[in-house]
Scaffold this motif. Structure first.
Motif, mmCIF file in Angstrom:
data_model
loop_
_atom_site.group_PDB
_atom_site.id
_atom_site.type_symbol
_atom_site.label_atom_id
_atom_site.label_comp_id
_atom_site.label_asym_id
_atom_site.label_seq_id
_atom_site.Cartn_x
_atom_site.Cartn_y
_atom_site.Cartn_z
ATOM 1 N N ASP A 124 0.751 -0.986 0.047
ATOM 2 C CA ASP A 124 0.020 0.024 -0.049
ATOM 3 C C ASP A 124 0.852 1.314 0.016
ATOM 4 O O ASP A 124 1.200 2.090 1.225
ATOM 5 C CB ASP A 124 -0.954 0.072 1.491
ATOM 6 C CG ASP A 124 -1.996 1.247 1.385
ATOM 7 O OD1 ASP A 124 -1.968 1.956 0.481
ATOM 8 O OD2 ASP A 124 -2.973 0.945 1.957
ATOM 9 N N GLU A 125 1.297 1.536 -1.157
ATOM 10 C CA GLU A 125 2.300 2.813 -1.359
ATOM 11 C C GLU A 125 1.641 4.060 -0.776
ATOM 12 O O GLU A 125 2.352 4.821 -0.123
ATOM 13 C CB GLU A 125 2.541 2.942 -2.781
ATOM 14 C CG GLU A 125 3.751 4.206 -2.887
ATOM 15 C CD GLU A 125 4.274 4.026 -4.429
ATOM 16 O OE1 GLU A 125 5.041 5.022 -4.768
ATOM 17 O OE2 GLU A 125 3.676 3.164 -5.303
ATOM 18 N N ARG A 126 0.317 4.429 -1.116
ATOM 19 C CA ARG A 126 -0.360 5.641 -0.671
ATOM 20 C C ARG A 126 -0.314 5.894 0.602
ATOM 21 O O ARG A 126 0.190 6.758 1.478
ATOM 22 C CB ARG A 126 -1.647 5.717 -1.454
ATOM 23 C CG ARG A 126 -2.296 7.107 -1.063
ATOM 24 C CD ARG A 126 -3.685 6.941 -1.761
ATOM 25 N NE ARG A 126 -4.589 5.744 -1.169
ATOM 26 C CZ ARG A 126 -5.139 6.128 -0.119
ATOM 27 N NH1 ARG A 126 -4.998 7.249 0.635
ATOM 28 N NH2 ARG A 126 -5.972 5.078 0.406
ATOM 29 N N THR A 127 -0.930 4.753 1.442
ATOM 30 C CA THR A 127 -1.004 4.901 2.759
ATOM 31 C C THR A 127 0.510 5.031 3.403
ATOM 32 O O THR A 127 0.460 5.966 4.272
ATOM 33 C CB THR A 127 -1.558 3.705 3.397
ATOM 34 O OG1 THR A 127 -2.891 3.378 2.859
ATOM 35 C CG2 THR A 127 -1.695 3.721 4.871
ATOM 36 N N GLU A 159 1.520 8.768 2.946
ATOM 37 C CA GLU A 159 0.727 9.527 4.016
ATOM 38 C C GLU A 159 1.308 9.400 5.256
ATOM 39 O O GLU A 159 1.421 10.403 6.062
ATOM 40 C CB GLU A 159 -0.773 9.228 3.790
ATOM 41 C CG GLU A 159 -1.283 9.553 2.368
ATOM 42 C CD GLU A 159 -2.687 9.195 2.515
ATOM 43 O OE1 GLU A 159 -3.161 8.616 3.267
ATOM 44 O OE2 GLU A 159 -3.455 9.589 1.341
#
Length: 395
Positions: free
Chosen positions: A255-258, A261
């Motif tokens: 999960d690159e986005r999480t 963030e």
């Protein structure tokens, strides 16, 4: 005919004769000249390349350990196994539950606190073999103190279990590390600061468990200050460290986005704390977050991104203020990044560098020994890494 005292050339000759191969037939199977074989067996020519040693072992139908005279477990492997067994036995005691009270005097809280402090310093200097020796005794003393005064010893119990979990993660003992981290969490129940401390090690243990991310976030936001600007460095260090653990768990799950963030959020807290601090044994600060970005990129398979961030991170002033263990572990992470881009030479360079500043990080961690073997097996591996692999018997 065994033992490292026997020159490898004589061992090759002995095994060749035992296989009933002439020097010429042996040379033909290796794609070498008879003169080359003769020089190796007489010790005129050395076997330095790992790939050549593996080829010789294959023709002789033995494994490389036998060819090198290391067909027994290396001393450090045996000592690590015995040490882990003693730690396991120490964790299996339940003096506080059974009401056992030793006739021995209980170590004072002040002295016990110093022993726990010494244990953490030993860990942060990556002196894992020494810590393996210390932990069984330290755990026994902590258990004894807990049996006599549970509330007084509570902080020390949590810290001792945190330290045990951190060490066992290094030694590749996942199940036992989970037990220690779980004990820390249980002992910390009801105290949000202690729970946050224990959760940092739980995150290290459960890196591969996507479900653990919610535990990290719950602990992080429980300790988070109401106002980032007025939060104490201690609160921000714990909260930020937990966000880092959650980010690395997300990265492991792809999960690159999480992950990004969460690391951005932790970076804001790190900016408030600054580098050069070690609140609650977190070494949290801007440079630590940058190293976490490298680790996350490696988990996501982004070798180029990891290498680029590494190059910038080690130029920071905060790099040299980090504990030796933290720096060496980062070098290992970046060596994996170089492997992802097929740059074995730089992967080898960083492993040698890690070995020079914290040898136990390379020599006593099973996962890193496997990485070392992988790098050394490359036909173009530098002689330095090949020699280290040979010395450790991992090829």
């Amino acid at each position: 005919m065994a033992g490292d005292s026997v020159p490898i050339g004589r061992r090759v000759a002995y095994l060749r004769v035992r296989r009933k191969l002439s020097q010429q037939s042996f040379a033909d199977r290796l794609g070498k000249s008879k003169s080359w074989v003769d020089k190796v067996e007489r010790g005129v020519r050395s076997l330095e390349r790992v790939s050549t040693i593996r080829d010789v072992a294959a023709v002789l139908r033995v494994d490389t350990a036998t060819l090198l005279g290391r067909d027994v477990k290396p001393t450090e492997v045996v000592e690590r196994s015995e040490g882990v067994a003693r730690i396991r036995a120490a964790l299996a005691t339940y003096e506080m539950a059974l009401g056992n009270r030793s006739r021995r005097d209980v170590m004072s809280a002040e002295l016990l606190a110093r022993e726990v402090e010494h244990g953490w310093i030993t860990y942060q200097h990556a002196q894992y073999p020494r810590l393996v020796e210390l932990m069984p005794v330290l755990l026994a003393e902590v258990h004894r103190a807990q049996a006599h005064g549970p509330e007084i010893a509570r902080v020390l119990v949590v810290e001792a279990y945190r330290l045990t979990a951190a060490l066992l993660v290094k030694l590749g003992e996942a199940n036992l590390a989970w037990l220690a981290a779980d004990r820390a969490m249980a002992a910390a129940t009801g105290d949000r600061v202690l729970l946050a401390c224990a959760a940092v090690q739980l995150g290290q243990v459960l890196r591969a468990s996507a479900r653990a991310r919610s535990v990290m976030l719950a602990a992080a936001y429980q300790i988070a200050p109401a106002d980032l600007e007025t939060g104490s460095p201690q609160e921000l260090s714990l909260c930020g460290s937990l966000l880092v653990q959650a980010a690395l768990i997300a990265a492991r799950a792809g999960d690159e986005r999480t992950a990004g963030e969460l690391l951005d959020e932790s970076a804001e807290m790190a900016a408030q704390v600054g580098d050069g601090n070690d609140h609650y044994r977190t070494a949290f600060g801007p440079t630590a977050v940058e190293l976490a970005r490298v680790a996350a990129a490696v988990e996501l398979g982004d070798g180029p991104g990891a290498v680029s961030r590494h190059t910038e991170a080690v130029e920071r002033d905060g790099w040299r203020w980090l504990p030796v263990e933290h720096r060496a572990a980062h070098l290992v992470d970046t060596a994996r990044a170089y492997l992802q881009i097929d740059d074995h030479a730089n992967a080898a360079r960083l492993l040698i560098q890690a070995d020079s500043i914290a040898s136990a990080e390379v020599r006593h961690r099973p996962a890193v020994r496997e990485l070392l073997a992988q790098v050394a097996r490359d036909p173009d591996a530098p002689a330095t890494i090949a020699q280290l692999a040979l010395d450790l018997g991992v090829v």
